[in-house]
Design a protein around this motif. Structure first.
Motif, PDB file in Angstrom:
ATOM      1  N   ASN A  33      11.693   7.234  -1.732  1.00 55.73           N
ATOM      2  CA  ASN A  33      10.856   8.272  -2.351  1.00 55.73           C
ATOM      3  C   ASN A  33      11.717   9.447  -2.799  1.00 55.73           C
ATOM      4  O   ASN A  33      11.500  10.020  -3.865  1.00 55.73           O
ATOM      5  CB  ASN A  33       9.824   8.797  -1.351  1.00 55.73           C
ATOM      6  N   ALA A  34      12.711   9.781  -1.950  1.00 53.96           N
ATOM      7  CA  ALA A  34      13.566  10.917  -2.285  1.00 53.96           C
ATOM      8  C   ALA A  34      14.373  10.632  -3.547  1.00 53.96           C
ATOM      9  O   ALA A  34      14.730  11.553  -4.274  1.00 53.96           O
ATOM     10  CB  ALA A  34      14.501  11.228  -1.115  1.00 53.96           C
ATOM     11  N   PHE A  35      14.665   9.354  -3.811  1.00 59.52           N
ATOM     12  CA  PHE A  35      15.486   9.015  -4.978  1.00 59.52           C
ATOM     13  C   PHE A  35      14.645   8.777  -6.231  1.00 59.52           C
ATOM     14  O   PHE A  35      15.203   8.560  -7.304  1.00 59.52           O
ATOM     15  CB  PHE A  35      16.323   7.762  -4.687  1.00 59.52           C
ATOM     16  N   THR A  36      13.312   8.782  -6.077  1.00 57.61           N
ATOM     17  CA  THR A  36      12.449   8.445  -7.215  1.00 57.61           C
ATOM     18  C   THR A  36      12.703   9.293  -8.459  1.00 57.61           C
ATOM     19  O   THR A  36      12.916   8.737  -9.541  1.00 57.61           O
ATOM     20  CB  THR A  36      10.982   8.547  -6.778  1.00 57.61           C
ATOM     21  N   PRO A  37      12.740  10.633  -8.349  1.00 59.39           N
ATOM     22  CA  PRO A  37      12.931  11.421  -9.577  1.00 59.39           C
ATOM     23  C   PRO A  37      14.246  11.099 -10.271  1.00 59.39           C
ATOM     24  O   PRO A  37      14.298  10.990 -11.491  1.00 59.39           O
ATOM     25  CB  PRO A  37      12.917  12.867  -9.073  1.00 59.39           C
ATOM     26  N   ILE A  38      15.317  10.886  -9.476  1.00 60.09           N
ATOM     27  CA  ILE A  38      16.617  10.659 -10.104  1.00 60.09           C
ATOM     28  C   ILE A  38      16.660   9.259 -10.725  1.00 60.09           C
ATOM     29  O   ILE A  38      17.301   9.056 -11.763  1.00 60.09           O
ATOM     30  CB  ILE A  38      17.755  10.894  -9.089  1.00 60.09           C
ATOM     31  N   LEU A  39      15.954   8.296 -10.123  1.00 56.35           N
ATOM     32  CA  LEU A  39      15.886   6.962 -10.737  1.00 56.35           C
ATOM     33  C   LEU A  39      15.239   7.055 -12.112  1.00 56.35           C
ATOM     34  O   LEU A  39      15.764   6.521 -13.097  1.00 56.35           O
ATOM     35  CB  LEU A  39      15.077   6.012  -9.854  1.00 56.35           C
ATOM     36  N   ASP A  40      14.077   7.728 -12.164  1.00 56.37           N
ATOM     37  CA  ASP A  40      13.388   7.884 -13.442  1.00 56.37           C
ATOM     38  C   ASP A  40      14.273   8.601 -14.450  1.00 56.37           C
ATOM     39  O   ASP A  40      14.368   8.211 -15.610  1.00 56.37           O
ATOM     40  CB  ASP A  40      12.091   8.679 -13.246  1.00 56.37           C
ATOM     41  N   HIS A  41      14.930   9.650 -13.979  1.00 58.12           N
ATOM     42  CA  HIS A  41      15.774  10.429 -14.878  1.00 58.12           C
ATOM     43  C   HIS A  41      16.905   9.572 -15.442  1.00 58.12           C
ATOM     44  O   HIS A  41      17.172   9.581 -16.644  1.00 58.12           O
ATOM     45  CB  HIS A  41      16.343  11.624 -14.119  1.00 58.12           C
ATOM     46  N   LEU A  42      17.555   8.794 -14.546  1.00 60.16           N
ATOM     47  CA  LEU A  42      18.667   7.950 -14.986  1.00 60.16           C
ATOM     48  C   LEU A  42      18.196   6.920 -16.001  1.00 60.16           C
ATOM     49  O   LEU A  42      18.806   6.743 -17.055  1.00 60.16           O
ATOM     50  CB  LEU A  42      19.282   7.232 -13.773  1.00 60.16           C
ATOM     51  N   PRO A  59       8.789   5.353  -8.848  1.00 57.00           N
ATOM     52  CA  PRO A  59       9.177   5.592 -10.241  1.00 57.00           C
ATOM     53  C   PRO A  59       8.112   5.107 -11.217  1.00 57.00           C
ATOM     54  O   PRO A  59       7.337   4.205 -10.894  1.00 57.00           O
ATOM     55  CB  PRO A  59      10.456   4.762 -10.409  1.00 57.00           C
ATOM     56  N   PHE A  60       8.066   5.691 -12.432  1.00 57.36           N
ATOM     57  CA  PHE A  60       7.116   5.196 -13.416  1.00 57.36           C
ATOM     58  C   PHE A  60       7.788   4.378 -14.509  1.00 57.36           C
ATOM     59  O   PHE A  60       7.122   3.791 -15.337  1.00 57.36           O
ATOM     60  CB  PHE A  60       6.280   6.336 -14.014  1.00 57.36           C
ATOM     61  N   THR A  61       9.142   4.349 -14.508  1.00 59.58           N
ATOM     62  CA  THR A  61       9.812   3.494 -15.475  1.00 59.58           C
ATOM     63  C   THR A  61       9.944   2.089 -14.907  1.00 59.58           C
ATOM     64  O   THR A  61      10.028   1.908 -13.696  1.00 59.58           O
ATOM     65  CB  THR A  61      11.207   4.033 -15.790  1.00 59.58           C
ATOM     66  N   LYS A  62       9.969   1.078 -15.801  1.00 57.01           N
ATOM     67  CA  LYS A  62      10.013  -0.310 -15.335  1.00 57.01           C
ATOM     68  C   LYS A  62      11.284  -0.587 -14.549  1.00 57.01           C
ATOM     69  O   LYS A  62      11.245  -1.113 -13.437  1.00 57.01           O
ATOM     70  CB  LYS A  62       9.935  -1.251 -16.536  1.00 57.01           C
ATOM     71  N   ALA A  63      12.429  -0.233 -15.134  1.00 58.24           N
ATOM     72  CA  ALA A  63      13.697  -0.491 -14.449  1.00 58.24           C
ATOM     73  C   ALA A  63      13.747   0.272 -13.137  1.00 58.24           C
ATOM     74  O   ALA A  63      14.209  -0.241 -12.114  1.00 58.24           O
ATOM     75  CB  ALA A  63      14.864  -0.088 -15.342  1.00 58.24           C
ATOM     76  N   GLY A  64      13.223   1.498 -13.146  1.00 57.50           N
ATOM     77  CA  GLY A  64      13.190   2.295 -11.934  1.00 57.50           C
ATOM     78  C   GLY A  64      12.415   1.594 -10.829  1.00 57.50           C
ATOM     79  O   GLY A  64      12.807   1.609  -9.668  1.00 57.50           O
ATOM     80  N   LYS A  65      11.297   0.950 -11.219  1.00 58.09           N
ATOM     81  CA  LYS A  65      10.488   0.242 -10.227  1.00 58.09           C
ATOM     82  C   LYS A  65      11.264  -0.909  -9.589  1.00 58.09           C
ATOM     83  O   LYS A  65      11.208  -1.103  -8.374  1.00 58.09           O
ATOM     84  CB  LYS A  65       9.222  -0.285 -10.886  1.00 58.09           C
ATOM     85  N   TRP A  66      11.983  -1.679 -10.426  1.00 56.22           N
ATOM     86  CA  TRP A  66      12.771  -2.786  -9.860  1.00 56.22           C
ATOM     87  C   TRP A  66      13.828  -2.255  -8.915  1.00 56.22           C
ATOM     88  O   TRP A  66      13.990  -2.766  -7.805  1.00 56.22           O
ATOM     89  CB  TRP A  66      13.434  -3.589 -10.986  1.00 56.22           C
ATOM     90  N   ILE A  67      14.559  -1.226  -9.333  1.00 57.09           N
ATOM     91  CA  ILE A  67      15.608  -0.684  -8.464  1.00 57.09           C
ATOM     92  C   ILE A  67      14.998  -0.162  -7.168  1.00 57.09           C
ATOM     93  O   ILE A  67      15.501  -0.410  -6.071  1.00 57.09           O
ATOM     94  CB  ILE A  67      16.373   0.453  -9.183  1.00 57.09           C
ATOM     95  N   PHE A  68      13.878   0.539  -7.298  1.00 58.65           N
ATOM     96  CA  PHE A  68      13.172   1.092  -6.138  1.00 58.65           C
ATOM     97  C   PHE A  68      12.851  -0.015  -5.132  1.00 58.65           C
ATOM     98  O   PHE A  68      13.186   0.080  -3.953  1.00 58.65           O
ATOM     99  CB  PHE A  68      11.891   1.769  -6.631  1.00 58.65           C
ATOM    100  N   GLY A  69      12.216  -1.106  -5.632  1.00 57.14           N
ATOM    101  CA  GLY A  69      11.815  -2.186  -4.735  1.00 57.14           C
ATOM    102  C   GLY A  69      13.000  -2.860  -4.091  1.00 57.14           C
ATOM    103  O   GLY A  69      13.009  -3.123  -2.881  1.00 57.14           O
ATOM    104  N   PHE A  75       0.796  -1.229   0.000  1.00 60.46           N
ATOM    105  CA  PHE A  75       0.000   0.000   0.000  1.00 60.46           C
ATOM    106  C   PHE A  75       0.827   1.277   0.000  1.00 60.46           C
ATOM    107  O   PHE A  75       0.354   2.320  -0.430  1.00 60.46           O
ATOM    108  CB  PHE A  75      -0.931   0.017   1.211  1.00 60.46           C
ATOM    109  N   MET A  76       2.059   1.219   0.554  1.00 59.77           N
ATOM    110  CA  MET A  76       2.833   2.456   0.700  1.00 59.77           C
ATOM    111  C   MET A  76       3.826   2.631  -0.449  1.00 59.77           C
ATOM    112  O   MET A  76       3.877   3.689  -1.067  1.00 59.77           O
ATOM    113  CB  MET A  76       3.604   2.431   2.020  1.00 59.77           C
ATOM    114  N   ALA A  77       4.620   1.605  -0.705  1.00 57.20           N
ATOM    115  CA  ALA A  77       5.672   1.736  -1.716  1.00 57.20           C
ATOM    116  C   ALA A  77       5.072   1.878  -3.105  1.00 57.20           C
ATOM    117  O   ALA A  77       5.681   2.457  -3.996  1.00 57.20           O
ATOM    118  CB  ALA A  77       6.603   0.533  -1.662  1.00 57.20           C
ATOM    119  N   THR A  78       3.855   1.354  -3.313  1.00 56.56           N
ATOM    120  CA  THR A  78       3.279   1.362  -4.652  1.00 56.56           C
ATOM    121  C   THR A  78       2.556   2.655  -4.977  1.00 56.56           C
ATOM    122  O   THR A  78       2.006   2.769  -6.071  1.00 56.56           O
ATOM    123  CB  THR A  78       2.273   0.214  -4.809  1.00 56.56           C
ATOM    124  N   ASP A  79       2.538   3.608  -4.060  1.00 59.86           N
ATOM    125  CA  ASP A  79       1.900   4.900  -4.326  1.00 59.86           C
ATOM    126  C   ASP A  79       2.382   5.431  -5.677  1.00 59.86           C
ATOM    127  O   ASP A  79       3.575   5.670  -5.876  1.00 59.86           O
ATOM    128  CB  ASP A  79       2.281   5.868  -3.200  1.00 59.86           C
TER     129      ASP A  79
END
Lengths: 203, 339
Positions: free
Chosen positions: B322-331, B284-294, B275-279
């Motif tokens: 969450n703080a790293f989300t934008p940079i993950l997507d950007h990368l 991230p909205f990119t696929k690779a970003g999601k894996w790295i995030f998790g 419920f929390m991490a999947t907000d």
């Protein structure tokens, strides 16, 4: 009228700038470091505010008359030496007469040397204006800084310790907000205050 | 529906009520789907809109909510009501000042937030926490879709640091009024005893209100994953990486790191992962970003649980990531579309 007689036409403007339009903390965000660290108790805030005000005034008295004698190239070092001498005086004074507060403030008394308000005023104002006006500017900025510190400290001490100047002011069953006693709490208080200041001045 | 439409149109035409248009808009949108497009995340590639999206999350939360009421009594409902009221006031004030719509994201925050609190939390702390979370977690950044951190977690983080004694020692075992300082994770940390897995699944242990009945969380979580409201990549990679890291860690430092299955079932991991991490806004909205995030969330959770002064690390790890989300997507985007 009296102001105009003593300080010329710029007196009024100097006071207004220091107290509101160029507020050292809200408008220019100077001196935040010490303000964040020591505003958890009102007595600390008063001591710090008084210390900074004293250094400001003393520096203005020394630097402003000498502004034409100090060579441009070494002016920063000259300001630094003047400021540090007075900070050491404040440090020794606190140690001698208020040892408890001196221990609580710890390294932050020494760090007044690096307080940008003093350096900033010396560079921007004392080096270009007459002595009387400089002293007026120093006093106004000192008041401005001290009042802000006390306002923040009042909020933080009530929420963080449930006390005001050491006296309990909160009702029974009060739960202390531990975060307000720590430095991060100051960020929230300053953030909200700067926001309110910005809203008012941008109108 | 026609009379409702007529009534709303009539209310719109009253000039006196103009400042309250955001409130009326919210009522309007609850009956009729809006026609405008979303400007910011979450972007949805489907014919559901933000409101139904958030509604699905609330349905998925129902099993844990009902279980919490059964376990801890009506006080749970009082906490949820206070949470909605206090957070709603902040939300409505901002909507009125900004002359914008009341944002649906709040309906989820309002119920997710009380469910991560200990069942004995005083009501005023619930109010302070949710108001703080909505204000500093969301509104100062510009409202739903622009917030870098999950508002419910920001609120929870704030009151955890502000009121450490209340938030870490006043747990209750379901169906009893006994206050205990022990949750399965803290028991493990002090005495290395593992709570039986069946007790963890059925919620017979101390813990936050919504996180103890784990069967309900799994059912609700699977509903979210299968209805594609929450992205399976984040939940699966989060839980999977906790399993892997706990497996390796338990083999290397058996005295420090708890065994993998216990790590997954204990604490708020399942709740956080589903419920929390999947907000959609703060992940991230990119696929690779999601894996790295998790995976990073999982690693941080295991590390914080094992080597820090805190017993639970789910909240911290999600907020950190969450703080790293934008940079993950950007990368991810810049690597993918590198020329």
């Amino acid at each position: 009228m009296l102001l105009k007689k003593i300080f010329g036409s710029k007196g009024n403007k100097t006071i207004k700038n220091a107290l509101w339009y160029n507020h050292p903390i809200f408008s220019m965000c100077l001196g935040i470091c010490s303000a964040l660290a020591i505003t958890n108790k009102v007595d600390n805030a008063i001591a710090m505010g008084a210390g900074v005000s004293f250094v400001l005034i003393a520096t203005s008295i020394i630097i402003s008359p000498l502004r034409k004698l100090i060579p441009q190239r070494v002016r920063i070092i000259s300001y630094m030496i003047t400021i540090s001498s007075f900070v050491i005086i404040v440090d020794m004074f606190l140690k001698a007469f208020f040892p408890v507060i001196s221990v609580k403030l710890g390294p932050y008394v020494g760090l007044i040397i690096t307080n940008c308000i003093i350096m900033g005023r010396a560079e921007a104002f004392y080096s270009q204006n007459k002595t009387g006006l400089s002293i007026l500017d120093a006093v106004s900025n000192g008041i401005s800084f001290t009042v802000t510190l006390i306002v923040v400290a009042v909020i933080r001490e009530i929420l963080g310790f449930g006390t005001l100047l050491g006296y309990k002011v909160t009702p029974g069953g009060w739960e202390n907000w531990v975060i307000m006693a720590m430095a991060p709490g100051a960020f929230f208080v300053y953030g909200v205050l700067i926001w309110i200041y910005g809203e008012i001045t941008s109108r | 529906m026609k009379p409702v439409r007529k009534l709303l149109d009539y209310i719109y035409s009253i000039k006196l009520l103009k400042p309250f248009h955001p409130v009326i808009d919210a009522v309007d949108a609850a009956f009729f789907s809006p026609s405008e497009l979303t400007e910011v995340k979450p972007h949805i590639l489907d014919n559901i809109d933000l409101k139904r999206y958030m509604f699905a999350v609330i349905i998925a939360l129902m099993p844990s909510t009902i279980a919490a009421v059964v376990f801890y009594g009506w006080y749970v409902l009082a906490m949820i009501v206070v949470s909605y009221a206090a957070g709603g006031i902040v939300e409505v004030i901002f909507a009125l000042i900004r002359k914008k719509h009341i944002e649906e994201g709040f309906f989820v925050t309002g119920i997710i937030f009380p469910l991560v609190l200990p069942p004995t939390t005083p009501l005023w702390i619930v109010a302070v926490g949710v108001a703080f979370g909505v204000f500093f977690g969301k509104e100062v950044f510009g409202g739903t879709g622009r917030n870098p951190f999950n508002p419910a977690l920001v609120g929870r983080l704030f009151i955890t640091i502000a009121f450490p004694t209340i938030m870490t020692t006043f747990w209750r075992v379901p169906f009893s009024d006994a206050i205990t300082a022990a949750t399965p994770l803290s028991i493990y940390k002090t005495s290395h005893t593992i709570t039986p897995y069946i007790d963890l699944l059925l919620g017979q242990c101390g813990g936050s209100m919504g996180e103890t009945f784990r069967i309900g969380i799994i059912v609700g979580g699977l509903f979210l994953l299968f209805s594609k409201v929450a992205d399976w990549k984040i939940s699966i990679s989060y839980i999977g990486s906790v399993f892997v890291f706990a497996l390796i860690g338990n083999a290397l430092f058996p005295m420090k790191i708890a065994p993998p299955v216990f790590q997954i079932l204990a604490g708020g991991l399942l709740y956080g992962a589903f419920f929390m991490a999947t907000d959609p806004v703060t992940s991230p909205f990119t696929k690779a970003g999601k894996w790295i995030f998790g995976i990073a969330c999982g690693l941080l959770t295991v590390l914080i649980r094992s080597f820090s002064g805190y017993v639970e690390g789910v909240m911290f790890s999600i907020v950190i990531m969450n703080a790293f989300t934008p940079i993950l997507d950007h990368l991810v985007l810049s690597i993918k579309y590198r020329r």
